[in-house]
Design a protein around this motif. Structure first.
Motif, PDB file in Angstrom:
ATOM      1  N   GLU A  60     -10.120  43.254  12.332  1.00 19.40           N
ATOM      2  CA  GLU A  60     -10.065  44.703  12.654  1.00 19.40           C
ATOM      3  C   GLU A  60     -10.766  45.432  11.874  1.00 19.40           C
ATOM      4  OE1 GLU A  60      -6.225  47.805  12.419  1.00 19.40           O
ATOM      5  OE2 GLU A  60      -5.720  45.576  12.597  1.00 19.40           O
ATOM      6  N   GLY A  61     -12.100  45.719  12.197  1.00 16.60           N
ATOM      7  CA  GLY A  61     -12.971  46.692  11.402  1.00 16.60           C
ATOM      8  C   GLY A  61     -14.446  45.895  10.954  1.00 16.60           C
ATOM      9  N   GLU A  62     -15.401  46.424  11.005  1.00 21.70           N
ATOM     10  CA  GLU A  62     -16.558  46.034  10.778  1.00 21.70           C
ATOM     11  C   GLU A  62     -16.836  45.443   9.282  1.00 21.70           C
ATOM     12  OE1 GLU A  62     -16.555  49.126  13.965  1.00 21.70           O
ATOM     13  OE2 GLU A  62     -15.945  49.192  12.171  1.00 21.70           O
ATOM     14  N   HIS A  63     -16.200  46.230   8.548  1.00 20.12           N
ATOM     15  CA  HIS A  63     -16.251  45.941   7.190  1.00 20.12           C
ATOM     16  C   HIS A  63     -15.670  44.481   6.644  1.00 20.12           C
ATOM     17  CE1 HIS A  63     -16.601  46.260   2.688  1.00 20.12           C
ATOM     18  NE2 HIS A  63     -15.319  45.896   2.554  1.00 20.12           N
ATOM     19  N   ASP A  64     -14.556  44.369   7.236  1.00 16.69           N
ATOM     20  CA  ASP A  64     -13.821  43.034   7.124  1.00 16.69           C
ATOM     21  C   ASP A  64     -14.604  41.754   7.888  1.00 16.69           C
ATOM     22  OD1 ASP A  64     -11.747  44.267   5.926  1.00 16.69           O
ATOM     23  OD2 ASP A  64     -10.772  44.801   7.653  1.00 16.69           O
ATOM     24  N   ALA A  65     -15.256  42.327   9.091  1.00 18.90           N
ATOM     25  CA  ALA A  65     -15.881  41.139   9.771  1.00 18.90           C
ATOM     26  C   ALA A  65     -17.188  40.711   8.532  1.00 18.90           C
ATOM     27  CB  ALA A  65     -16.743  41.825  10.935  1.00 18.90           C
ATOM     28  N   ILE A  66     -17.804  41.494   7.757  1.00 14.38           N
ATOM     29  CA  ILE A  66     -18.937  41.268   6.993  1.00 14.38           C
ATOM     30  C   ILE A  66     -18.720  40.560   5.828  1.00 14.38           C
ATOM     31  CG2 ILE A  66     -20.780  42.474   5.587  1.00 14.38           C
ATOM     32  CD1 ILE A  66     -20.775  44.759   7.625  1.00 14.38           C
ATOM     33  N   ALA A  67     -17.235  41.166   5.347  1.00 17.03           N
ATOM     34  CA  ALA A  67     -16.748  40.543   4.189  1.00 17.03           C
ATOM     35  C   ALA A  67     -16.328  38.867   4.437  1.00 17.03           C
ATOM     36  CB  ALA A  67     -15.660  41.080   3.839  1.00 17.03           C
ATOM     37  N   LEU A  68     -15.711  38.737   5.681  1.00 18.49           N
ATOM     38  CA  LEU A  68     -15.322  37.318   5.961  1.00 18.49           C
ATOM     39  C   LEU A  68     -16.417  36.434   6.093  1.00 18.49           C
ATOM     40  CD1 LEU A  68     -12.603  35.606   6.297  1.00 18.49           C
ATOM     41  CD2 LEU A  68     -12.439  36.427   8.597  1.00 18.49           C
ATOM     42  N   TYR A  69     -17.465  37.074   7.188  1.00 16.35           N
ATOM     43  CA  TYR A  69     -18.627  36.456   7.202  1.00 16.35           C
ATOM     44  C   TYR A  69     -19.171  35.828   6.069  1.00 16.35           C
ATOM     45  CZ  TYR A  69     -23.366  34.575   8.079  1.00 16.35           C
ATOM     46  OH  TYR A  69     -24.553  33.874   8.204  1.00 16.35           O
ATOM     47  N   GLU A  70     -19.203  36.668   5.027  1.00 14.80           N
ATOM     48  CA  GLU A  70     -19.863  36.229   3.594  1.00 14.80           C
ATOM     49  C   GLU A  70     -19.102  34.974   2.922  1.00 14.80           C
ATOM     50  OE1 GLU A  70     -22.589  37.199   2.003  1.00 14.80           O
ATOM     51  OE2 GLU A  70     -22.990  38.181   3.834  1.00 14.80           O
ATOM     52  N   VAL A  71     -17.616  34.965   3.371  1.00 11.95           N
ATOM     53  CA  VAL A  71     -16.858  33.833   2.779  1.00 11.95           C
ATOM     54  C   VAL A  71     -17.038  32.373   3.630  1.00 11.95           C
ATOM     55  CG1 VAL A  71     -14.619  33.019   2.213  1.00 11.95           C
ATOM     56  CG2 VAL A  71     -15.338  35.218   1.629  1.00 11.95           C
ATOM     57  N   LEU A  72     -17.018  32.722   5.214  1.00 14.31           N
ATOM     58  CA  LEU A  72     -16.972  31.520   5.989  1.00 14.31           C
ATOM     59  C   LEU A  72     -18.290  30.995   6.067  1.00 14.31           C
ATOM     60  CD1 LEU A  72     -14.127  32.913   8.323  1.00 14.31           C
ATOM     61  CD2 LEU A  72     -14.200  31.261   6.528  1.00 14.31           C
ATOM     62  N   LYS A  73     -19.322  31.947   6.292  1.00 16.80           N
ATOM     63  CA  LYS A  73     -20.783  31.716   6.894  1.00 16.80           C
ATOM     64  C   LYS A  73     -20.525  31.017   8.146  1.00 16.80           C
ATOM     65  CE  LYS A  73     -22.884  32.704   3.037  1.00 16.80           C
ATOM     66  NZ  LYS A  73     -22.895  34.055   2.761  1.00 16.80           N
ATOM     67  N   ALA A 140      -9.349  40.967   5.038  1.00 19.85           N
ATOM     68  CA  ALA A 140     -10.287  40.456   4.399  1.00 19.85           C
ATOM     69  C   ALA A 140     -11.030  41.001   3.179  1.00 19.85           C
ATOM     70  CB  ALA A 140     -11.516  39.829   5.403  1.00 19.85           C
ATOM     71  N   GLY A 141     -11.394  42.285   3.899  1.00 12.80           N
ATOM     72  CA  GLY A 141     -12.314  43.148   2.676  1.00 12.80           C
ATOM     73  C   GLY A 141     -11.459  43.214   1.186  1.00 12.80           C
ATOM     74  N   ASP A 142     -10.074  43.267   1.391  1.00 11.75           N
ATOM     75  CA  ASP A 142      -9.258  43.371   0.280  1.00 11.75           C
ATOM     76  C   ASP A 142      -9.391  42.299  -0.626  1.00 11.75           C
ATOM     77  OD1 ASP A 142      -8.134  46.109   0.887  1.00 11.75           O
ATOM     78  OD2 ASP A 142      -6.329  45.191   1.390  1.00 11.75           O
ATOM     79  N   TYR A 143      -9.348  41.014  -0.088  1.00  9.17           N
ATOM     80  CA  TYR A 143      -9.674  39.758  -0.640  1.00  9.17           C
ATOM     81  C   TYR A 143     -11.041  39.828  -1.354  1.00  9.17           C
ATOM     82  CZ  TYR A 143      -5.211  37.851   1.047  1.00  9.17           C
ATOM     83  OH  TYR A 143      -3.950  37.635   1.275  1.00  9.17           O
ATOM     84  N   VAL A 144     -12.008  40.116  -0.895  1.00  7.70           N
ATOM     85  CA  VAL A 144     -13.365  40.234  -1.388  1.00  7.70           C
ATOM     86  C   VAL A 144     -13.581  41.062  -2.390  1.00  7.70           C
ATOM     87  CG1 VAL A 144     -15.886  40.568  -0.496  1.00  7.70           C
ATOM     88  CG2 VAL A 144     -14.434  39.009   0.832  1.00  7.70           C
ATOM     89  N   ALA A 145     -13.022  42.417  -2.169  1.00  7.34           N
ATOM     90  CA  ALA A 145     -13.055  43.327  -3.266  1.00  7.34           C
ATOM     91  C   ALA A 145     -12.348  42.948  -4.586  1.00  7.34           C
ATOM     92  CB  ALA A 145     -12.605  44.708  -2.837  1.00  7.34           C
ATOM     93  N   ASN A 146     -11.666  42.037  -4.275  1.00  3.34           N
ATOM     94  CA  ASN A 146     -10.706  41.590  -5.523  1.00  3.34           C
ATOM     95  C   ASN A 146     -11.294  40.372  -5.984  1.00  3.34           C
ATOM     96  OD1 ASN A 146      -8.679  43.565  -6.479  1.00  3.34           O
ATOM     97  ND2 ASN A 146      -8.591  43.661  -4.025  1.00  3.34           N
ATOM     98  N   GLY A 147     -12.462  39.823  -5.676  1.00  5.23           N
ATOM     99  CA  GLY A 147     -13.026  38.504  -5.899  1.00  5.23           C
ATOM    100  C   GLY A 147     -12.345  37.347  -5.629  1.00  5.23           C
ATOM    101  N   LEU A 152      -9.168  33.623   0.177  1.00  3.66           N
ATOM    102  CA  LEU A 152      -9.142  34.228   1.578  1.00  3.66           C
ATOM    103  C   LEU A 152      -9.697  32.940   2.372  1.00  3.66           C
ATOM    104  CD1 LEU A 152      -9.500  36.176   3.618  1.00  3.66           C
ATOM    105  CD2 LEU A 152     -11.861  36.902   2.730  1.00  3.66           C
ATOM    106  N   LYS A 153     -10.511  32.125   1.755  1.00  2.00           N
ATOM    107  CA  LYS A 153     -11.209  30.820   2.346  1.00  2.00           C
ATOM    108  C   LYS A 153      -9.920  30.097   2.848  1.00  2.00           C
ATOM    109  CE  LYS A 153     -15.136  29.100   1.364  1.00  2.00           C
ATOM    110  NZ  LYS A 153     -16.242  28.273   0.671  1.00  2.00           N
ATOM    111  N   LYS A 154      -9.133  29.809   1.725  1.00  2.00           N
ATOM    112  CA  LYS A 154      -7.988  28.809   2.002  1.00  2.00           C
ATOM    113  C   LYS A 154      -7.144  29.467   3.177  1.00  2.00           C
ATOM    114  CE  LYS A 154      -7.742  26.567  -2.306  1.00  2.00           C
ATOM    115  NZ  LYS A 154      -7.395  26.353  -3.739  1.00  2.00           N
ATOM    116  N   LEU A 155      -6.883  30.938   3.167  1.00  3.54           N
ATOM    117  CA  LEU A 155      -5.743  31.287   4.084  1.00  3.54           C
ATOM    118  C   LEU A 155      -6.350  31.117   5.324  1.00  3.54           C
ATOM    119  CD1 LEU A 155      -5.227  34.762   2.408  1.00  3.54           C
ATOM    120  CD2 LEU A 155      -3.651  32.936   2.953  1.00  3.54           C
ATOM    121  N   TRP A 156      -7.850  31.074   5.501  1.00  2.00           N
ATOM    122  CA  TRP A 156      -8.323  31.011   6.979  1.00  2.00           C
ATOM    123  C   TRP A 156      -8.141  29.326   7.381  1.00  2.00           C
ATOM    124  CZ3 TRP A 156     -11.959  27.889   9.375  1.00  2.00           C
ATOM    125  CH2 TRP A 156     -12.212  28.498  10.553  1.00  2.00           C
ATOM    126  N   TRP A 157      -8.541  28.550   6.453  1.00  2.94           N
ATOM    127  CA  TRP A 157      -8.273  27.047   6.848  1.00  2.94           C
ATOM    128  C   TRP A 157      -6.908  26.798   6.965  1.00  2.94           C
ATOM    129  CZ3 TRP A 157     -11.672  23.960   8.752  1.00  2.94           C
ATOM    130  CH2 TRP A 157     -13.299  24.256   8.288  1.00  2.94           C
TER     131      TRP A 157
END
Length: 169
Positions: A60-73, A140-147, A152-157
Motif C-alpha cells: 500500500e504505497g510506492e515507497h513501501d514497494a521499493i523498500a520491500l523489493y530491496e529486501v526480497l529482490k 515495509a518502509g518502517d522496517y527498512v527505515a529502522n534497519g 521484514l524478510k522473516k515476516l514475509w517468509w
C-alpha cells in the motif's frame, strides 16, 4: 521534480506504466498527480513481466514497494492507496493472476485491513497470503527505515494464507 534553493528535494514522483505520475511533497504528507492516475493500475508492474516469478507482493504505497523489493529482490508492486486498492488491483487482475501466489503487504491499520478485505474478493482465496506487520511498525518502509531488514524478510517468509479477521478458529 522541483528542489528547494538549497538543493534539498521538495517532492518525489512515482511514474506509472501508463505515463501518469503520482507526486508526493516531502515536507508534508500531500499528493497530487499528473496524467490519468485513475487508470494507472499498479505501480511497478512494468518492472516485472507477467508470471515472471512464482510470487508477487502488493504493498500500500510506492515507497513501501521499493523498500520491500530491496529486501526480497522479488516482484513487488503497489496500489496507490488503501482507498484505491480494489480498483488498482481490478485493473491489473489478469497480470496478478499470472503469479502462483499473491502476497498482500498492506499497512497494519484499519484502512489497510479494509483494503485487503476488498482486494482478496478479486482472486481465488487459495493464492492470497497476508504479510502481518507487528506494532509499532505499520508497513515495509518502517522496517527498512529502522534497519530491520531481516525481521521484514522473516515476516514475509512466515506469511500465512489470507483469513478474514471476521473468522474465528
Amino acid at each position: 521534480f522541483p528542489s528547494h534553493d538549497r538543493g534539498k528535494p521538495i517532492s518525489i514522483g512515482y511514474g506509472y506504466p501508463n505515463g501518469s505520475v503520482k507526486v508526493r511533497l516531502l515536507d508534508k504528507k500531500a499528493f497530487h498527480s499528473v496524467g490519468d492516475i485513475g487508470k494507472a493500475g499498479l505501480y511497478g508492474k512494468d518492472k516485472f513481466p507477467a508470471g515472471s516469478a512464482r510470487y508477487i507482493t502488493i504493498t500500500e504505497g510506492e515507497h513501501d514497494a521499493i523498500a520491500l523489493y530491496e529486501v526480497l529482490k522479488a516482484p513487488v508492486v503497489s496500489v496507490q492507496s488503501a482507498a484505491t486498492a480494489s480498483r488498482d488491483c481490478a485493473i491489473d487482475r489478469a497480470y496478478l493472476n499470472s503469479f502462483e501466489r499473491i502476497y498482500l503487504a498492506f499497512d497494519a491499520d484499519e484502512p489497510g485491513r479494509d483494503a485487503a478485505g476488498k482486494v482478496v474478493k478479486l482472486f481465488d482465496y487459495n493464492k492470497i497470503y497476508s504479510v502481518r506487520f507487528i506494532s509499532p511498525r505499520k508497513d515495509a518502509g518502517d522496517y527498512v527505515a529502522n534497519g530491520e531488514l531481516e525481521v521484514l524478510k522473516k515476516l514475509w517468509w512466515n506469511s500465512k494464507k489470507y483469513l478474514p479477521d471476521t473468522i474465528v478458529s
